[in-house]
Motif scaffolding. Sequence first.
Motif, PDB file in Angstrom:
ATOM      1  N   ASP A 239       0.853  -1.203   0.000  1.00 49.72           N
ATOM      2  CA  ASP A 239       0.000   0.000   0.000  1.00 49.72           C
ATOM      3  C   ASP A 239       0.880   1.241   0.000  1.00 49.72           C
ATOM      4  O   ASP A 239       1.728   1.413   0.893  1.00 49.72           O
ATOM      5  N   ARG A 240       0.628   2.123  -0.982  1.00 53.24           N
ATOM      6  CA  ARG A 240       1.446   3.321  -1.113  1.00 53.24           C
ATOM      7  C   ARG A 240       0.589   4.504  -1.548  1.00 53.24           C
ATOM      8  O   ARG A 240      -0.429   4.342  -2.243  1.00 53.24           O
ATOM      9  N   LEU A 241       1.076   5.683  -1.154  1.00 54.73           N
ATOM     10  CA  LEU A 241       0.492   6.937  -1.607  1.00 54.73           C
ATOM     11  C   LEU A 241       1.422   7.542  -2.653  1.00 54.73           C
ATOM     12  O   LEU A 241       2.602   7.765  -2.384  1.00 54.73           O
ATOM     13  N   TRP A 242       0.857   7.794  -3.843  1.00 53.32           N
ATOM     14  CA  TRP A 242       1.644   8.280  -4.971  1.00 53.32           C
ATOM     15  C   TRP A 242       1.336   9.746  -5.253  1.00 53.32           C
ATOM     16  O   TRP A 242       0.181  10.190  -5.168  1.00 53.32           O
ATOM     17  N   LEU A 243       2.417  10.470  -5.641  1.00 51.99           N
ATOM     18  CA  LEU A 243       2.283  11.836  -6.145  1.00 51.99           C
ATOM     19  C   LEU A 243       2.997  11.889  -7.493  1.00 51.99           C
ATOM     20  O   LEU A 243       4.152  11.460  -7.610  1.00 51.99           O
TER      21      LEU A 243
END
Length: 412
Positions: A239-243
């Motif tokens: 699980d990752r938050l991408w920008l």
Amino acid sequence: MITSSTIARASVLAAALCAAIGSAHAQQGAHQHGHHAPATKPAEKPTQPRISKPAEPPAATDPHAHHRKPAEPAATPRTDAGAVDAHHAHGSGYTGPAASAKDTDAHAKHQSQAAAESDTAQDHSSHAGHDAGHPDSGQAPVPATGPVPATGEDAHAHHRSGTARTPGDLPADHPPREPLPAITDADRAAAFPEHLHGHEMHDDAIRSFVRIDRLEAFDGDHGRGQAWEADAWIGGDTDRLWLKASGERSAGRTHAADLDVLYGRSITPWWDVVAGARQSFRPGPSQTFAAVGIQGLAPYMFEVSAMAYAGEGGQVIAELELEYELLLTNRLILQPVVELDFARRNDPARGIGSGLTKAEAGLRLRYEFTRRFAPYIGIVQERAYGDTRDLREAVGEVPDDTKIVVGLRTWF
């Protein structure tokens, strides 16, 4: 009535018959036993000339005599002493007593001589290599070319060996001549650099990664400008938050600028599903889109990103990007890139037409001084299609452009 004359005739006939039978038996006995019991002593048999004993063949006639297994004394009648001696040259190892001349067949000498001549005439050319240095060969010793066996070993063991060991080789179970050195802390540090310690897999640690994939300046057919593309993530293994950010400027104006905020979930070791929102600042007025897509590494090491954006008024925009890295050397890398943009409907305020709106193909060659610092040069071809091309020409913009780019790729 039997008369006396009749009896006399019968007696004469019986006497004649007995005499005939006795004569026949005497002749048969004389035929069967006449040569064993002659009536008179025969003359002495002339003495045969003595045949000289054949010369013993040279000891070299059979250089392999010592290879033969000694023959055991046979139970057959004894042979002539000359025949026994003829076999001594072959190394038969026969040690039984020699037979006397009286017990020898009159033809034994002829047979022994023929056997000796036959053995002498045998072709031993295929065993020429075995003659070297043999004590019975009568030939000059030939220097050996292979390893000399140790004293007490079978001198011919190397003839029966399946594979010969090269001189100087060690047995398979022998320890190495130079033992491997023990692993030190310096070896471990070289194998696992510190900047990779934060990227181990299969744990719950929170990590982060920032990459500026393209930070470049270009010189095109219709002016100069700058372009950028960067991405970053924070999270764990699944699980990752991408920008993601991208944009372009030329002639002192920003012509395109987008920012994506996405949540990514790993579905396989090579692919992530992402969903979130995009804020488009240029071209046209600012607009927000819902975003969903997939990204990852396809077979043959192609990096793939496929995204769909749904905006106001039912507008849907799709973007497909393919990248590949070709390693010319460990540091010199050629990177081709292809980008395709699609739109569901016309949007004159943003200069976008329906269908295939734009295609861009680039080829960049970078040199990695380190993995984190890699300058590059390249060429980019951009072309507009369909209604998008018509909209750009209507406002005086050039639909096609070729650019020479120089930039930097880095990550931390």
